[in-house]
Design an enzyme around this catalytic site. Structure first.
Site, PDB file in Angstrom:
ATOM      1  N   TYR A   1     -27.352 -13.196  44.459  1.00  0.00           N
ATOM      2  CA  TYR A   1     -26.249 -12.287  44.182  1.00  0.00           C
ATOM      3  C   TYR A   1     -25.102 -12.509  45.177  1.00  0.00           C
ATOM      4  O   TYR A   1     -25.107 -11.982  46.289  1.00  0.00           O
ATOM      5  CB  TYR A   1     -26.708 -10.827  44.242  1.00  0.00           C
ATOM      6  CG  TYR A   1     -27.840 -10.481  43.296  1.00  0.00           C
ATOM      7  CD1 TYR A   1     -28.113 -11.243  42.161  1.00  0.00           C
ATOM      8  CD2 TYR A   1     -28.661  -9.381  43.547  1.00  0.00           C
ATOM      9  CE1 TYR A   1     -29.156 -10.921  41.308  1.00  0.00           C
ATOM     10  CE2 TYR A   1     -29.704  -9.048  42.683  1.00  0.00           C
ATOM     11  CZ  TYR A   1     -29.943  -9.831  41.576  1.00  0.00           C
ATOM     12  OH  TYR A   1     -30.986  -9.514  40.729  1.00  0.00           O
TER      13      TYR A   1
ATOM     14  N   HIS B   1     -38.217 -15.023  41.841  1.00  0.00           N
ATOM     15  CA  HIS B   1     -37.023 -14.820  41.012  1.00  0.00           C
ATOM     16  C   HIS B   1     -36.839 -15.926  39.989  1.00  0.00           C
ATOM     17  O   HIS B   1     -36.679 -17.093  40.339  1.00  0.00           O
ATOM     18  CB  HIS B   1     -35.791 -14.751  41.929  1.00  0.00           C
ATOM     19  CG  HIS B   1     -34.600 -14.106  41.318  1.00  0.00           C
ATOM     20  ND1 HIS B   1     -33.365 -14.111  41.922  1.00  0.00           N
ATOM     21  CD2 HIS B   1     -34.435 -13.411  40.152  1.00  0.00           C
ATOM     22  CE1 HIS B   1     -32.502 -13.449  41.170  1.00  0.00           C
ATOM     23  NE2 HIS B   1     -33.130 -13.030  40.083  1.00  0.00           N
TER      24      HIS B   1
END
Length: 318
Positions: free
Chosen positions: A48, A131
């Site tokens: 992010y 992830h």
């Protein structure tokens, strides 16, 4: 290991400049608003904003008692310095000072976690997710998971899990490992429930908690009035899904509630779901999300959605 999560969680992608720049003041305001509305679970990832989300979240929470909130981050993408110029090409409005290297090796997991702890300014995180290992099952299962399992046994991390935009591979993790939690993005929402028949029952059977995110399907369910240019799974929504979302919205309106209010609460009706994580980029957006999450939904909404075939009869509701 079970970890207690607040029913509403804060998603850190927007404060990593997802799609557009957010100022530090806006980002800190969003985290402050989350705290004031009772949120005590905060999720982020190196992905992010190339670490920006982690740095901002750590700074925003630095004055809070560490024992009073839960942090999660993710492994699988190492950030390596880059001399490339221009903006990041993964949807985040940040300069390309780092590049993402997919790495699910044991060494990569440890290096990623160490870097995340440094950016977050903390000595521990309560949850670590593998992830998006969509194309990396063998290394994620054979290396990343055992590395996290060892760190969990040492007490370095609390709960471990996997975070993905699909349910099939997470179900393999649920059935073939001893993970604690799955962050499921977009596959169990008011619009569609492909995770319902097999994945969610497996989680209940194995005692694995589910954190629902992407509950607005990338924006399609995020506004009371569904626009024709709405997004679905980060792309332009197809006409048939826009029509379905509008039909659901009309049912909501007839009962005096809005589409986002019903959408944000829907997943909590399943016993496997322990938390709903929503991304917020400003204090105002976070306050709205929290208000939607606490709104009273008349039972008639669920009943009419089922009677019209917009929800299956077998779908549990809040």
């Amino acid at each position: 290991m079970k970890v207690a999560l607040s029913r509403l969680g804060f998603g850190g992608a927007p404060i990593g400049n997802l799609y557009r720049e957010v100022t530090d003041a806006e980002a800190f305001g969003a985290v402050e608003a989350a705290w004031q509305t009772g949120v005590r679970y905060f999720d982020t990832a190196p992905h992010y904003g190339l670490g920006l989300s982690e740095r901002r979240l750590g700074a925003a929470l630095s004055g809070r008692p560490r024992a009073e909130y839960v942090l999660s981050t993710k492994v699988g993408r190492l950030l390596e310095p880059s001399d490339s110029v221009g903006a990041d090409d993964h949807g985040f409005a940040v300069p390309r000072t780092f590049r993402r290297v997919m790495d699910y090796s044991a060494d990569g997991v440890k290096r990623s976690l160490e870097s995340s702890l440094e950016r977050l300014g903390t000595d521990r995180v309560e949850v670590v997710y593998i992830h998006d290992p969509d194309d990396h099952w063998e290394s994620a299962f054979g290396e990343a998971y055992p590395a996290l399992e060892s760190l969990r046994a040492q007490g370095v991390v609390g709960a471990i899990g996997v975070g993905m935009n699909q349910w099939e591979m997470p179900e393999r993790f649920v059935r073939e490992t001893d993970i604690d939690v799955v962050m499921l993005a977009g596959r169990y929402t008011l619009l569609e429930q492909p995770a319902l028949p097999s994945f969610l029952p497996a989680c209940v059977e194995r005692g694995v908690s589910v954190v629902a995110c992407g509950v607005f399907n990338s924006g399609l369910l995020s506004k009371p009035v569904v626009s024709s240019d709405s997004k679905y799974d980060y792309e332009d929504a197809p006409p048939e899904l826009i029509a379905r979302a509008r039909a659901i919205s009309e049912v909501c309106s007839r009962h005096g509630v809005t589409l986002p209010e019903v959408a944000i609460q829907f997943a909590t009706g399943h016993p496997a779901v322990v938390s709903v994580v929503i991304g917020s980029r400003t204090a105002e957006q976070m306050t709205s999300n929290a208000a939607w999450f606490s709104a009273s939904i008349p039972p008639g909404v669920w009943e009419e959605l089922k009677s019209l075939g917009l929800l299956g009869e077998e779908v549990p509701t809040p």
